[in-house]
Design a protein around this motif. Structure first.
Motif, PDB file in Angstrom:
ATOM      1  N   VAL A   1      52.036  68.828  74.920  1.00 16.23           N
ATOM      2  CA  VAL A   1      51.704  68.118  73.682  1.00 16.23           C
ATOM      3  C   VAL A   1      50.986  66.804  74.011  1.00 16.23           C
ATOM      4  N   ASP A   2      51.546  66.061  74.956  1.00 17.22           N
ATOM      5  CA  ASP A   2      50.958  64.764  75.325  1.00 17.22           C
ATOM      6  C   ASP A   2      49.592  64.935  75.997  1.00 17.22           C
ATOM      7  N   TYR A   3      49.454  65.988  76.786  1.00 15.68           N
ATOM      8  CA  TYR A   3      48.180  66.254  77.470  1.00 15.68           C
ATOM      9  C   TYR A   3      47.069  66.507  76.444  1.00 15.68           C
ATOM     10  N   LEU A   4      47.380  67.306  75.426  1.00 13.50           N
ATOM     11  CA  LEU A   4      46.365  67.598  74.415  1.00 13.50           C
ATOM     12  C   LEU A   4      46.000  66.355  73.615  1.00 13.50           C
ATOM     13  N   SER A   5      46.997  65.552  73.272  1.00 11.13           N
ATOM     14  CA  SER A   5      46.644  64.380  72.460  1.00 11.13           C
ATOM     15  C   SER A   5      45.908  63.347  73.311  1.00 11.13           C
ATOM     16  N   TYR A   6      46.237  63.261  74.594  1.00 15.26           N
ATOM     17  CA  TYR A   6      45.485  62.351  75.473  1.00 15.26           C
ATOM     18  C   TYR A   6      44.036  62.835  75.639  1.00 15.26           C
ATOM     19  N   THR A   7      43.869  64.130  75.815  1.00 13.34           N
ATOM     20  CA  THR A   7      42.511  64.678  75.952  1.00 13.34           C
ATOM     21  C   THR A   7      41.698  64.405  74.688  1.00 13.34           C
ATOM     22  N   ALA A   8      42.309  64.598  73.532  1.00  9.80           N
ATOM     23  CA  ALA A   8      41.618  64.323  72.265  1.00  9.80           C
ATOM     24  C   ALA A   8      41.190  62.853  72.216  1.00  9.80           C
TER      25      ALA A   8
END
Ligand SMILES: [Zn+2]
Length: 302
Positions: free
Chosen positions: A185-192
């Motif tokens: 979850v955190d990886y996707l929001s950081y990538t965004a």
């Protein structure tokens, strides 16, 4: 409007990145094969052109047969392969001669493989994006690459995926599903956040959004979450293009004279070339729990 946003996807450290403190070994061949298959399935289904950058030593480490087989899968599926040196050499600490040897040896597997389909390695990506920490070294390597027929592969967005991947692999090994899920979850929001941040940065430099080049690594994390990662671009109206098409934008003809021992994304380099004042201080960082988790987990396993 949405259709004008484009991005080229690049994947580094083929045939598989070593994502733990332990270097890759023959025992990783099966995992490497499976994870690459997962990634290529998504890229193929979505018709996303991808350029993969190969570390020759990683081919050797999982065994030449397995390594070559993975790279062949990429070529047979229509993807391109570029050179990422023999041993992931850091130009900051290499001599010019030593680095040139790294480039030549980096062709050992991809050279013959690409020639077998009437192509040749066209792109070179510097490990750590360290493009030469002195003017003399920078210029000498650039001249060598050009004479050997290479184009430099820049990149405009990164997301510290290697750091997330290290934590992810450790969490999976410990059957810590709660942490692994939180990490995704955190990886996707950081990538965004990084996609949006870098698109803003490049716009500040050029007044328009340049075609992006996304830097990812060939690892388990990306293999597991690739569809969602791709969706981040789709949701923002990006169209996927080849590296060659992305580099046709005039932004990529900006002179390359910025000398640094660091490996910043190209937006920062362009800003420096063109004397545009930008600040990196508000660029988002990965959540601090990621590196803390790695540290704590590795300390506990000793
Ligand atoms: Zn690399």
């Amino acid at each position: 409007m949405g259709q004008s946003r484009t991005v080229a996807i690049t994947v580094d450290d083929l045939p598989y990145a070593s994502d733990t403190p332990k270097p890759l070994g023959l025992e990783d061949a099966k995992t490497a094969m499976a994870e690459n298959k997962k990634m290529l399935r998504v890229f193929s289904q979505k018709h996303i052109p991808v350029t993969g950058f190969v570390i020759e030593q990683n081919v050797e480490r999982i065994g030449n047969d397995a390594g070559r087989k993975i790279l062949k899968t990429w070529i047979n599926a229509g993807f391109d392969l570029g050179n990422h040196t023999y041993s992931h050499a850091d130009s900051n600490t290499s001599s010019v001669d030593g680095f040139e040897q790294e480039i030549i040896q980096g062709e050992s597997t991809i050279g013959p493989l690409l020639r077998s389909v009437a192509r040749k390695p066209e792109y070179f990506r510097f490990p750590y994006n360290h493009t030469g920490n002195t003017k003399q070294k920078h210029d000498a390597i650039a001249t060598f690459l050009a004479a050997r027929g290479y184009r430099l592969a820049p990149c405009t967005i990164d997301n510290s995926d290697w750091e997330f991947d290290t934590a992810y692999v450790l969490a999976i090994r410990r059957h810590d599903h709660e942490k692994a899920t939180k990490l995704l979850v955190d990886y996707l929001s950081y990538t965004a956040a990084e996609i949006d941040w870098y698109s803003k940065l490049d716009k500040q430099v050029f007044g328009y959004e340049v075609p992006h080049v996304m830097l990812l690594h060939d690892n388990r994390l990306n293999a597991d979450i690739l569809s969602s990662l791709v969706a981040l671009f789709e949701q923002r109206g990006y169209r996927f293009v080849t590296l060659t098409d992305a580099l046709k934008d005039p932004a990529y003809s900006t002179p390359e004279t910025f000398i640094t021992k660091f490996g910043p994304m190209w937006g920062y380099r362009w800003a420096s070339e063109l004397n545009v004042k930008v600040s990196g201080s508000d660029e988002p960082d990965p959540p601090t729990w990621i590196s803390a988790y790695v540290k704590q987990t590795l300390a506990g396993s000793n």
